[in-house]
Motif scaffolding. Structure first.
Motif, PDB file in Angstrom:
ATOM      1  N   LYS A  98       2.210   1.291  -3.650  1.00 51.05           N
ATOM      2  CA  LYS A  98       0.923   2.575  -4.724  1.00 51.05           C
ATOM      3  C   LYS A  98       1.239   3.856  -3.939  1.00 51.05           C
ATOM      4  CE  LYS A  98      -1.771  -1.581  -4.873  1.00 51.05           C
ATOM      5  NZ  LYS A  98      -2.649  -2.335  -4.109  1.00 51.05           N
TER       6      LYS A  98
ATOM      7  N   THR B 280       0.851  -1.248  -0.226  1.00 52.69           N
ATOM      8  CA  THR B 280       0.324   0.170   0.027  1.00 52.69           C
ATOM      9  C   THR B 280       1.429   0.720   0.015  1.00 52.69           C
ATOM     10  OG1 THR B 280      -1.572  -1.119   1.446  1.00 52.69           O
ATOM     11  CG2 THR B 280      -1.435   1.300   1.136  1.00 52.69           C
TER      12      THR B 280
ATOM     13  N   VAL C 233      -5.419   5.200  -0.978  1.00 48.41           N
ATOM     14  CA  VAL C 233      -4.775   3.922  -0.688  1.00 48.41           C
ATOM     15  C   VAL C 233      -4.759   3.603   0.443  1.00 48.41           C
ATOM     16  CG1 VAL C 233      -4.065   4.287  -3.471  1.00 48.41           C
ATOM     17  CG2 VAL C 233      -2.543   4.275  -0.808  1.00 48.41           C
TER      18      VAL C 233
ATOM     19  N   LEU D 151       3.800   5.533  -5.407  1.00 50.55           N
ATOM     20  CA  LEU D 151       3.629   5.329  -7.213  1.00 50.55           C
ATOM     21  C   LEU D 151       2.713   6.638  -7.902  1.00 50.55           C
ATOM     22  CD1 LEU D 151       3.938   1.570  -7.936  1.00 50.55           C
ATOM     23  CD2 LEU D 151       6.129   3.604  -8.893  1.00 50.55           C
ATOM     24  N   ILE D 152       1.796   6.542  -6.929  1.00 49.60           N
ATOM     25  CA  ILE D 152       0.497   7.324  -7.550  1.00 49.60           C
ATOM     26  C   ILE D 152       1.466   8.811  -7.486  1.00 49.60           C
ATOM     27  CG2 ILE D 152      -1.781   8.421  -6.909  1.00 49.60           C
ATOM     28  CD1 ILE D 152      -2.279   5.995  -6.075  1.00 49.60           C
TER      29      ILE D 152
END
Length: 269
Positions: free
Chosen positions: A21, A18, A76, A24-25
């Protein structure tokens, strides 16, 4: 693997993936916004939209997109972004209600400046007594570069709420040079000599017609004004050369340029 993060008395459990993520976002979101800005800039260059307007709009859109990316990244972790948006809206309302209306006023003024275009990028203007070249119109403020290379940031509400003198919007400008001649001399000779100087200068335009006029009968001189039209980019050069030229020409031709004098009489008692 589940990790627990404690922050300000709150515990937030999340998996390592998580967290990956989340970053990365943020990274791809940042790259995407930068790409969109580049595409928009290329697009407006091909259009007839003024550069100052396009910069303002692109800046506003990119700011909103960055906020969207941040909300997506926070999502997320399972955090509801709806309440966050409502919370931000409520906070903004409270801030405005407690005396920070200047923020909204500056934003609104920036939009009006971009739409009405009383000034544009690279134009030389005077706003509130400050003279400089426009280098940026931001969401909240306008930046001017002064002749001595100082950047001055002016809130947009002051720009929109002040008289704006635009020195470079028009292609032509009139150069005015004031000079005084003696009452004992010939005013007509002084006018003819000044006209000869103007007409011989290569930066002076023949249309509109240049002129030399009498503006005032002063205390110690008959005051004249040389009026010559030129291209805007040649304004300062012509003004300097006409000012120097009229002094040298009058001196050479024996036309007196008087100056105030004071006679002091001392009485002994």
């Amino acid at each position: 693997m589940i990790q627990t993060l404690s922050l300000m008395g709150y515990s937030l459990s999340f998996e390592i993936m998580t967290l990956v993520k989340f970053f990365l976002i943020l990274i791809f979101g940042y790259i995407s916004v930068r790409t969109i800005k580049t595409v928009l800039k290329r697009g407006v260059k091909k259009s007839k939209i003024p550069e100052l307007v396009s910069e303002f709009v692109i800046h506003l859109i990119s700011s909103l997109l960055y906020v969207l990316v941040l909300l997506l990244a926070v999502g997320v972790f399972g955090i509801e972004t709806g309440p966050i948006i409502l919370g931000l809206s409520a906070s903004i309302g409270l801030i405005l209600g407690f005396g920070f209306q200047d923020t909204l006023t500056n934003l609104t003024s920036g939009i009006w400046i971009a739409v009405m275009r009383p000034l544009d990028k690279d134009e030389v203007v005077q706003v509130g007594g400050i003279t400089g070249k426009v280098v940026e119109l931001g969401i909240m403020a306008t930046k001017l570069l002064t002749p001595d290379n100082v950047v001055i940031t002016i809130p947009n509400k002051l720009v929109w709420g002040s008289p704006i003198t635009n020195y470079t919007r028009m292609d032509l400008r009139r150069v005015d040079v004031a000079v005084g001649v003696s009452y004992s001399g010939s005013v007509q000779d002084a006018i003819s000599s000044a006209m000869e100087l103007i007409l011989s200068h290569n930066l002076v335009l023949k249309d509109p017609t240049p002129a030399v006029i009498v503006t005032e009968l002063g205390n110690s001189s008959v005051n004249l004004q040389l009026r010559a039209w030129t291209k805007t980019e040649d304004y300062w050069k012509l003004k300097s050369e006409l000012t120097r030229g009229i002094y040298e020409k009058y001196k050479k031709e024996g036309i007196e340029i008087p100056f105030p004098q004071m006679d002091v009489h001392i009485h002994k008692y």
